[in-house]
Design an enzyme around this catalytic site. Structure first.
Site, PDB file in Angstrom:
ATOM      1  N   CYS A 105      -1.292   1.594  -3.291  1.00  0.00           N
ATOM      2  CA  CYS A 105      -2.324   2.642  -3.126  1.00  0.00           C
ATOM      3  C   CYS A 105      -1.761   4.054  -3.064  1.00  0.00           C
ATOM      4  O   CYS A 105      -2.257   4.949  -3.756  1.00  0.00           O
ATOM      5  CB  CYS A 105      -3.112   2.415  -1.845  1.00  0.00           C
ATOM      6  N   TYR A 113      -8.465  -3.772 -11.701  1.00  0.00           N
ATOM      7  CA  TYR A 113      -8.240  -2.488 -11.022  1.00  0.00           C
ATOM      8  C   TYR A 113      -6.952  -1.822 -11.534  1.00  0.00           C
ATOM      9  O   TYR A 113      -6.940  -0.672 -11.917  1.00  0.00           O
ATOM     10  CB  TYR A 113      -7.958  -2.718  -9.538  1.00  0.00           C
ATOM     11  N   ILE A 114      -5.860  -2.588 -11.436  1.00  0.00           N
ATOM     12  CA  ILE A 114      -4.545  -1.978 -11.669  1.00  0.00           C
ATOM     13  C   ILE A 114      -4.405  -1.560 -13.123  1.00  0.00           C
ATOM     14  O   ILE A 114      -3.935  -0.454 -13.430  1.00  0.00           O
ATOM     15  CB  ILE A 114      -3.425  -2.944 -11.224  1.00  0.00           C
ATOM     16  N   CYS A 137       0.822  -1.219   0.000  1.00  0.00           N
ATOM     17  CA  CYS A 137       0.000   0.000   0.000  1.00  0.00           C
ATOM     18  C   CYS A 137       0.851   1.262   0.000  1.00  0.00           C
ATOM     19  O   CYS A 137       0.657   2.151  -0.824  1.00  0.00           O
ATOM     20  CB  CYS A 137      -0.939  -0.012   1.205  1.00  0.00           C
ATOM     21  N   ARG A 159     -14.085  -7.103 -14.579  1.00  0.00           N
ATOM     22  CA  ARG A 159     -14.940  -8.267 -14.303  1.00  0.00           C
ATOM     23  C   ARG A 159     -15.252  -8.324 -12.805  1.00  0.00           C
ATOM     24  O   ARG A 159     -14.393  -8.057 -11.969  1.00  0.00           O
ATOM     25  CB  ARG A 159     -14.214  -9.553 -14.727  1.00  0.00           C
ATOM     26  N   ASP A 189      -3.597  -9.661   2.116  1.00  0.00           N
ATOM     27  CA  ASP A 189      -3.623 -10.261   0.775  1.00  0.00           C
ATOM     28  C   ASP A 189      -3.104 -11.692   0.741  1.00  0.00           C
ATOM     29  O   ASP A 189      -3.448 -12.449  -0.159  1.00  0.00           O
ATOM     30  CB  ASP A 189      -2.784  -9.421  -0.201  1.00  0.00           C
ATOM     31  N   HIS A 214     -28.089  20.844  -3.126  1.00  0.00           N
ATOM     32  CA  HIS A 214     -28.200  21.408  -4.468  1.00  0.00           C
ATOM     33  C   HIS A 214     -27.304  22.630  -4.637  1.00  0.00           C
ATOM     34  O   HIS A 214     -27.211  23.431  -3.714  1.00  0.00           O
ATOM     35  CB  HIS A 214     -29.665  21.808  -4.716  1.00  0.00           C
ATOM     36  N   GLU A 265      -6.667   1.540 -13.768  1.00  0.00           N
ATOM     37  CA  GLU A 265      -6.175   2.750 -13.090  1.00  0.00           C
ATOM     38  C   GLU A 265      -4.946   3.308 -13.807  1.00  0.00           C
ATOM     39  O   GLU A 265      -4.861   4.512 -14.086  1.00  0.00           O
ATOM     40  CB  GLU A 265      -5.848   2.437 -11.621  1.00  0.00           C
ATOM     41  N   GLU A 271     -26.732  14.688  -5.621  1.00  0.00           N
ATOM     42  CA  GLU A 271     -28.119  14.808  -5.177  1.00  0.00           C
ATOM     43  C   GLU A 271     -29.008  13.802  -5.907  1.00  0.00           C
ATOM     44  O   GLU A 271     -30.067  13.419  -5.422  1.00  0.00           O
ATOM     45  CB  GLU A 271     -28.652  16.235  -5.362  1.00  0.00           C
ATOM     46  N   THR A 291      -6.412  -2.745   1.381  1.00  0.00           N
ATOM     47  CA  THR A 291      -5.700  -2.303   2.584  1.00  0.00           C
ATOM     48  C   THR A 291      -6.607  -2.168   3.813  1.00  0.00           C
ATOM     49  O   THR A 291      -6.295  -2.711   4.877  1.00  0.00           O
ATOM     50  CB  THR A 291      -4.998  -0.958   2.295  1.00  0.00           C
ATOM     51  N   LYS A 316       0.271   5.233  -6.226  1.00  0.00           N
ATOM     52  CA  LYS A 316      -0.722   5.232  -7.314  1.00  0.00           C
ATOM     53  C   LYS A 316      -1.630   6.457  -7.219  1.00  0.00           C
ATOM     54  O   LYS A 316      -1.856   7.175  -8.191  1.00  0.00           O
ATOM     55  CB  LYS A 316      -1.526   3.922  -7.244  1.00  0.00           C
TER      56      LYS A 316
HETATM   57  P1  NDP Z   1      -7.468  -8.136 -10.874  1.00  0.00           P
HETATM   58  O1  NDP Z   1      -7.721  -9.529 -10.452  1.00  0.00           O
HETATM   59  O2  NDP Z   1      -8.423  -7.071 -10.520  1.00  0.00           O
HETATM   60  O3  NDP Z   1      -7.293  -8.107 -12.462  1.00  0.00           O
HETATM   61  C1  NDP Z   1      -6.426  -8.958 -13.127  1.00  0.00           C
HETATM   62  C2  NDP Z   1      -6.664  -8.788 -14.609  1.00  0.00           C
HETATM   63  O4  NDP Z   1      -5.698  -9.536 -15.330  1.00  0.00           O
HETATM   64  C3  NDP Z   1      -8.022  -9.295 -15.046  1.00  0.00           C
HETATM   65  O5  NDP Z   1      -8.518  -8.432 -16.031  1.00  0.00           O
HETATM   66  C4  NDP Z   1      -7.698 -10.673 -15.593  1.00  0.00           C
HETATM   67  O6  NDP Z   1      -8.590 -11.102 -16.586  1.00  0.00           O
HETATM   68  C5  NDP Z   1      -6.354 -10.419 -16.227  1.00  0.00           C
HETATM   69  N1  NDP Z   1      -5.564 -11.639 -16.333  1.00  0.00           N
HETATM   70  C6  NDP Z   1      -5.287 -12.546 -15.385  1.00  0.00           C
HETATM   71  N2  NDP Z   1      -4.514 -13.543 -15.863  1.00  0.00           N
HETATM   72  C7  NDP Z   1      -4.283 -13.242 -17.153  1.00  0.00           C
HETATM   73  C8  NDP Z   1      -3.566 -13.888 -18.200  1.00  0.00           C
HETATM   74  N3  NDP Z   1      -2.944 -15.059 -17.982  1.00  0.00           N
HETATM   75  N4  NDP Z   1      -3.540 -13.304 -19.413  1.00  0.00           N
HETATM   76  C9  NDP Z   1      -4.198 -12.146 -19.637  1.00  0.00           C
HETATM   77  N5  NDP Z   1      -4.901 -11.480 -18.686  1.00  0.00           N
HETATM   78  C10 NDP Z   1      -4.948 -12.032 -17.462  1.00  0.00           C
HETATM   79  O7  NDP Z   1      -6.012  -7.829 -10.355  1.00  0.00           O
HETATM   80  P2  NDP Z   1      -5.162  -6.493 -10.219  1.00  0.00           P
HETATM   81  O8  NDP Z   1      -3.768  -6.960 -10.317  1.00  0.00           O
HETATM   82  O9  NDP Z   1      -5.639  -5.426 -11.120  1.00  0.00           O
HETATM   83  O10 NDP Z   1      -5.446  -6.075  -8.742  1.00  0.00           O
HETATM   84  C11 NDP Z   1      -5.214  -7.011  -7.684  1.00  0.00           C
HETATM   85  C12 NDP Z   1      -6.063  -6.695  -6.501  1.00  0.00           C
HETATM   86  O11 NDP Z   1      -5.513  -5.579  -5.835  1.00  0.00           O
HETATM   87  C13 NDP Z   1      -7.489  -6.307  -6.830  1.00  0.00           C
HETATM   88  O12 NDP Z   1      -8.324  -7.416  -6.953  1.00  0.00           O
HETATM   89  C14 NDP Z   1      -7.848  -5.457  -5.656  1.00  0.00           C
HETATM   90  O13 NDP Z   1      -8.313  -6.282  -4.633  1.00  0.00           O
HETATM   91  C15 NDP Z   1      -6.544  -4.812  -5.272  1.00  0.00           C
HETATM   92  N6  NDP Z   1      -6.458  -3.427  -5.775  1.00  0.00           N
HETATM   93  C16 NDP Z   1      -7.332  -2.495  -5.321  1.00  0.00           C
HETATM   94  C17 NDP Z   1      -7.275  -1.192  -5.767  1.00  0.00           C
HETATM   95  C18 NDP Z   1      -8.271  -0.205  -5.256  1.00  0.00           C
HETATM   96  O14 NDP Z   1      -8.894  -0.466  -4.245  1.00  0.00           O
HETATM   97  N7  NDP Z   1      -8.460   0.919  -5.919  1.00  0.00           N
HETATM   98  C19 NDP Z   1      -6.285  -0.765  -6.732  1.00  0.00           C
HETATM   99  C20 NDP Z   1      -5.419  -1.815  -7.156  1.00  0.00           C
HETATM  100  C21 NDP Z   1      -5.502  -3.083  -6.699  1.00  0.00           C
HETATM  101  P3  NDP Z   1      -9.974 -11.865 -16.215  1.00  0.00           P
HETATM  102  O15 NDP Z   1     -10.924 -10.814 -15.755  1.00  0.00           O
HETATM  103  O16 NDP Z   1     -10.385 -12.458 -17.525  1.00  0.00           O
HETATM  104  O17 NDP Z   1      -9.637 -12.883 -15.188  1.00  0.00           O
END
Ligand code: NDP
Length: 453
Positions: free
Chosen positions: A48, A179-180, A43, A206, A304, A436, A183, A441, A312, A51
């Site tokens: 976090c 997410y990552i 984090c 997703r 995690d 307002h 973002e 709102e 976090t 970022k």
């Molecule tokens: P996510 O699980 O959210 O996303 C991973 C992405 O990678 C998905 O789109 C997934 O596709 C894709 N993927 C996975 N494996 C492959 C592959 N072999 N080939 C191609 N694409 C692939 O993980 P992140 O790393 O983005 O984030 C990890 C976690 O960290 C989040 O789940 C969240 O809990 C936390 N986080 C929170 C944030 C916040 O609160 N703002 C910010 C950043 C992270 P598919 O959907 O098809 O599986």
């Protein structure tokens, strides 16, 4: 038995630090903590915090363009990445120092080295020494996962590397749709990089609400992110101009950097967990019960590394519940229900509770939704729209889910989250007077459901 410590924590991230501090300061426990990297964990050091500071930096370009349309004479100029990056790292060092100082103030003994498990009550430090503890807390977090299926994947970088780049890439490919990925697509787009994003599935983000996902994808494209769904990398190769990427859909292009944001995996390998009898799950996560206790009664795990809700504030709550349970005789299970969260895309997405799809599977619902151009951008004729959505139980009238896509949605969902967690009904929202003129709102003004399911 005499132990060196009442608690030994492996991992100095959000969960580990909070548990160590509370156990020492509030329960008077003798606590040791080992961290092999920088104090603060994902984090603070590589997630976090840096970022969010990059989000702030990236928002100025659009803000300056808007300012011009509002009558200001503004020269947008060039973004000085090294200047920002150096300031960013100075801030991270300041925060790391605070984490360390707070641990020491609480009386925690810090070991700046890797620790692994020897048995249910013993850890071995990297220098070869061992320490015993009545309880051990595994809080080692996670790390980026890069699929090895694409030849040349080692040419790419991960979110760990983003904050250390020598130069801002002119052309960046982001792989992933979570997410990552989303973002950083918005951040780099805002900083002036040409961003292409490949997501293998049909729609980004997703697991989130379908309508919100579509809305965000549309806004990201409108702002210049070249988002391709149903696309993935096939292979990468180093060429004179950068990294040539061959995509699964036949496309071929050259980028300065390729960022794999393809998920994260728990940090459990080589920790001696299985040898000590700790059960791991299918993704390598530490399996725990509601009290964060592992299959070995003296060993607990939070954050995690347990792959429950990887956020976090959730790791911190799990740490607090662990200390209450183990050191204060007040057993509290970790609460993973109705956790509000935000995705810091531009615009942001804030969500709490169920998606429309999840709710509709469970019970009869009403869906209230408003997507519109807010006053601020309407005035300067920007096409971007915001989205406010409530999912309501037809039986109990409770708000089952709230979804907001708008600037500041992360801030808004924190407050909406209180109402939803309290069990507010649609009628409670209706009874609340609008503020307002605001865009939020709308959340108390939606009168007719757009769908009854
Ligand atoms: P996510 O699980 O959210 O996303 C991973 C992405 O990678 C998905 O789109 C997934 O596709 C894709 N993927 C996975 N494996 C492959 C592959 N072999 N080939 C191609 N694409 C692939 O993980 P992140 O790393 O983005 O984030 C990890 C976690 O960290 C989040 O789940 C969240 O809990 C936390 N986080 C929170 C944030 C916040 O609160 N703002 C910010 C950043 C992270 P598919 O959907 O098809 O599986």
């Amino acid at each position: 038995m005499n132990f060196d410590f009442d608690l030994f924590v492996i991992g100095g991230g959000s969960g580990g630090v909070r548990a160590a501090r509370l156990a020492a300061a509030e329960a008077g426990a003798r606590v040791g903590l080992a961290e092999e990297d920088r104090m603060g964990g994902t984090c603070v050091i590589r997630g976090c915090v840096p970022k969010k500071l990059m989000v702030f930096a990236s928002e100025y370009r659009a803000a300056m363009a808007e300012a011009r349309d509002y009558g200001w004479q503004v020269d947008i100029g060039r973004f000085d990445w090294p200047a920002f990056r150096d300031r960013l790292h100075a801030e991270l060092s300041r925060l790391e120092g605070l984490y360390r100082a707070n641990l020491l103030k609480a009386g925690v003994e810090i070991f700046d080295q890797r620790a692994t498990l020897v048995d249910p009550h013993t850890v071995r430090l990297a220098d070869g020494e061992t320490r015993t503890a009545r309880h051990i807390l595994v809080a080692t977090g996670g790390r980026p996962f890069v699929p090895e299926t694409a030849p040349g994947a080692e040419l790419g970088i991960t979110s760990n590397d983003v904050f250390h780049l020598d130069a801002l890439p002119r052309r960046l490919l982001i792989v992933g749709g979570g997410y990552i990925a989303c973002e950083f697509a918005c951040i780099f787009n805002g900083l002036g990089t040409e961003v292409t994003q490949f997501y293998r599935g049909a729609q980004i983000l997703r697991g989130f609400d379908g309508e919100a996902r579509g809305h965000i994808a549309e806004e990201m494209r409108a702002q210049g992110v070249d988002l391709h769904v149903g696309a993935d990398v096939d292979r990468l190769e180093r060429v004179a101009e950068g990294i040539r990427v061959h995509a699964t859909d036949g496309r071929e292009d050259v980028f300065d950097q390729v960022l794999f944001a393809t998920g994260r995996v728990p940090n459990t390998s080589g920790l001696g967990l299985e040898e000590a009898g700790v059960k791991l799950g299918r993704r390598g996560e530490v399996v725990v019960d509601a009290y964060s206790q592992t299959s070995v009664p003296s060993i607990f795990a939070v954050g995690d590394v347990t792959n429950r809700v990887n956020l976090t504030p959730v790791a911190i709550r799990e740490a607090v519940a662990f200390v209450e349970t183990v050191f204060k005789g007040n057993p509290i299970p970790a609460d993973h229900d109705l956790v509000p969260s935000a995705v810091f895309t531009q615009p942001e997405y804030g969500a709490v509770g169920l998606t429309e799809e999840e709710a509709a599977e469970r019970e009869p619902i009403e869906v209230y939704c408003a997507a519109f151009r807010p006053m601020r951008t309407q005035f300067i004729d920007r096409p971007s729209r915001v989205l406010f959505k409530l999912i309501v139980s037809r039986e109990t009238r409770r708000i089952l889910g709230c979804h907001i896509v708008a600037d500041g949605a992360g801030e808004l969902i924190q407050l909406a989250g209180v109402a939803v967690k309290m069990g507010a009904t649609k009628e409670d929202f209706d009874r609340t007077v609008a503020v307002h003129p605001t865009m939020a709102e709308e959340i108390v003004l939606m009168k007719t459901p757009v769908r009854v399911l």
